[in-house]
Enzyme design. Sequence first.
Site, short mmCIF file in Angstrom:
data_model
loop_
_atom_site.label_atom_id
_atom_site.label_comp_id
_atom_site.label_asym_id
_atom_site.label_seq_id
_atom_site.Cartn_x
_atom_site.Cartn_y
_atom_site.Cartn_z
N PRO A 14 37.79 -1.16 20.82
CG PRO A 14 37.04 -3.49 20.53
CD PRO A 14 36.81 -2.17 20.06
CD GLU A 15 43.52 0.78 21.10
OE1 GLU A 15 44.44 -0.08 20.76
OE2 GLU A 15 43.52 1.86 20.54
#
Length: 271
Positions: A3-4
């Site tokens: 996840p960014e």
Amino acid sequence: MVPELPEVETTVRGLARFLDGERIARVAVNRPDLRRAFPVELAQTLTGATVTGLGRRAKYGLIHTDRLATLVFHLGMSGRWRIDPESLGKHDHLVLETAAGHLLALCDPRRFGSVDLVDTARLEEWPPFAALGPEPLGPELSPEYLKRAFEGRVAAIKLLLLDQRIVAGLGNIYVCEALFRARIDPRKAAGRASLPALRRLVPAIRAVLTESIEAGGSSLRDYAQPSGQLGYFAYNFDAYDREGEPCSCGGTVRRIVQGGRSTWFCPRCQR
Ligand SMILES: [Zn+2]
């Protein structure tokens, strides 16, 4: 995919629908730790608390409460929040139940995530936040700021954009994409980037992040469904993972390794 920032932002917006202004009626802490121990006072502090707002700093999600404490979560490699799951699983390590009856489960199979309680008034002093640079979507990030931050630096611009002390929360994909759009060679010494180039770069950073957040937002309807999951969505990138594919300039996207991580770029148009 890890996840960014856009996934965290989308997660926070999704959680806000169920948590903002709501009272937390019950809290279940189903194991002692993730990457590090859950705070010992977690259940006691959150039970009966009202959520006063949600936010994000870098790749951390923030759930503010009326107990003067903020729950700070990081999704690590595989974390996600599940909304009203049909049943709870063994990876649902923290479960919040709101007074309105919604179940919010933090599911993290690989347990690289984290949950902390931080004094809301002193969030910026919390050690993981204290040294962070400005938010890429905030007003502090400007071409002039980057010019000063890069002054005299010979390290590759790509590597300095990944340095959280210069810009907070930018990950590998988004740095590659932004440099591609701004037509800046990722190998260029940061201190040699011109102000006109940085004037292309800052809007490119904002655009790639915003487009991803909007792509995630378009899947927001899923949040209301049973077993809805927050935090992951498909998005097509122009350079990322496109080695050997043509660039619109007539060149070919190449992959190199910088600082141990892949960089995709077009050597013909990125200067
Ligand atoms: Zn090109």
